[in-house]
Design a protein around this motif. Structure first.
Motif, PDB file in Angstrom:
ATOM      1  N   ALA A 175       0.627  -0.803   0.066  1.00 42.83           N
ATOM      2  CA  ALA A 175      -0.240  -0.540  -0.100  1.00 42.83           C
ATOM      3  C   ALA A 175      -1.007  -0.983   0.850  1.00 42.83           C
ATOM      4  N   ARG A 178      -1.189   0.380   4.202  1.00 48.99           N
ATOM      5  CA  ARG A 178      -2.751   2.440   3.510  1.00 48.99           C
ATOM      6  C   ARG A 178      -4.201   1.304   3.618  1.00 48.99           C
ATOM      7  N   SER A 179      -4.225   0.843   4.156  1.00 47.19           N
ATOM      8  CA  SER A 179      -6.043   0.354   4.046  1.00 47.19           C
ATOM      9  C   SER A 179      -6.676   0.421   5.228  1.00 47.19           C
ATOM     10  N   ALA A 181      -8.282   2.920   6.162  1.00 51.32           N
ATOM     11  CA  ALA A 181      -9.499   3.353   6.565  1.00 51.32           C
ATOM     12  C   ALA A 181     -10.542   2.594   7.058  1.00 51.32           C
ATOM     13  N   VAL A 193      -3.017   9.569   7.257  1.00 47.65           N
ATOM     14  CA  VAL A 193      -3.227   9.415   5.636  1.00 47.65           C
ATOM     15  C   VAL A 193      -1.684   9.738   5.456  1.00 47.65           C
ATOM     16  N   SER A 196      -2.412   9.834   0.402  1.00 46.36           N
ATOM     17  CA  SER A 196      -3.415  10.600   0.375  1.00 46.36           C
ATOM     18  C   SER A 196      -4.574   9.202   0.458  1.00 46.36           C
ATOM     19  N   ASP A 197      -3.873   8.254   1.215  1.00 40.61           N
ATOM     20  CA  ASP A 197      -4.687   7.023   1.790  1.00 40.61           C
ATOM     21  C   ASP A 197      -3.432   6.873   3.840  1.00 40.61           C
ATOM     22  N   ARG A 199      -3.259   4.665   6.091  1.00 39.89           N
ATOM     23  CA  ARG A 199      -2.802   3.569   6.629  1.00 39.89           C
ATOM     24  C   ARG A 199      -2.244   3.791   8.135  1.00 39.89           C
TER      25      ARG A 199
END
Length: 307
Positions: A175, A178-179, A181, A193, A196-197, A199
């Motif tokens: 997680a 995948r932060s 953004a 992507v 859907s995140d 990364r």
């Protein structure tokens, strides 16, 4: 990093910069970045406090990947990395593609069992994945690879790969990876992507001091790391390249590849490594009984022959 710590080199006791490495043992870009990462370790020593976050590229190879797998084509792709960046790669293709989830969780398990050992396990799995026959989605394959790694309990690590606490920590790391953004890494198109995140791609490094952060997203040459740190923390002391090989092999007790040695010996912030010269010098050192050459795929890992 690299499975070892090196304390007491500078007068300042505190570690001033946290460096978080986002990576995955199955990524050839991350594997090929090892020479630059070794230079950062040598150059900045304990002024950087390294932290590892596993990306978890894929739990299992997709049905499409399995169906369309071309062993010779996959090997040829690895040869491009070998020729361009110099790390050792296999001379024979693997039988099938593999996921990386279990390999990532083996690294996480190692760190939970013995903090600090995750770096040695990561390196062992990287080298075995790209030069040998380990499959990073197979617990027994991982166990057998880690049996050869001194100082870790291969059975305990393999037994905990699917342990609930290990899985929970692995998912936390996934997680975090995948932060990406809105970060400078995304602005430089060094993200992707995933689930859907947005990364980080491997090997991304984020430097942090307090609330300040500096990003070296995805694959970067050594000059990029040097530029980031020169702007972010110009007060950092830098250790120059050594005049001989033995200090390097003593510092990196777990060994170095020829490409890592070549970049460590090269001069300047944007050095041009001479792998042929490095290999010649390493061979002479081994002939004199001062180093041991351990064959690894297309090349070798060189280990200091301590008295």
């Amino acid at each position: 990093m690299a499975g070892e710590t090196h304390r007491g080199i500078y007068d300042r006791a505190e570690l001033v910069i946290e460096a978080t490495l986002y990576t995955d043992p199955g990524c050839p870009w991350a594997y090929s970045a090892n020479p630059a990462l070794r230079v950062l370790e040598w150059r900045f020593r304990d002024q950087l406090s390294w932290r590892l976050v596993l990306i978890g590229l894929r739990e299992q190879a997709s049905e499409t990947a399995v169906r369309t797998y071309d062993a010779e084509r996959a090997l040829a792709r690895w040869q491009v990395f070998r020729e361009r960046y110099g790390m050792p790669f296999a001379l024979e293709p693997k039988d099938r593609p593999a996921g990386t989830g279990k390999g990532c969780r083996a690294v996480v398990a190692a760190g939970m069992l013995e903090p600090g050992s995750e770096w040695a396990v990561l390196r062992a799995l990287q080298i075995a994945n790209f030069t040998g026959s380990v499959y990073l989605d197979d617990s027994e394959s991982i166990r057998e690879t880690l049996r050869e790694l001194r100082g870790v309990d291969a059975d305990a690590i393999a037994a905990r790969i699917d342990d609930s606490e290990v899985v929970a920590e692995y998912e936390r790391q996934r997680a975090e990876a995948r932060s990406a953004a809105g970060t400078p890494a995304e602005a430089q198109s060094k993200t992707t992507v995933s689930d859907s995140d947005v990364r980080f791609t491997a090997p991304s490094v984020v430097f942090r001091r307090g609330e300040e952060r500096a990003y070296a997203g995805g694959w970067q040459p050594l000059l990029s790391y040097d530029t980031v740190l020169a702007n972010f923390a110009p007060e950092l002391q830098r250790s120059p390249s050594p005049e001989s090989l033995e200090p390097l092999l003593e510092f990196f007790g777990a060994g170095l590849t020829t490409a890592e040695v070549a970049l460590l010996l090269a001069y300047g912030s944007d050095p041009v490594p001479d792998r042929a010269a490095a290999e010649s010098t390493l061979t002479a050192l081994a002939a004199a009984g001062r180093a041991t050459r351990v064959a690894s795929g297309s090349d070798a890992v060189w280990i200091h022959a301590f008295d």
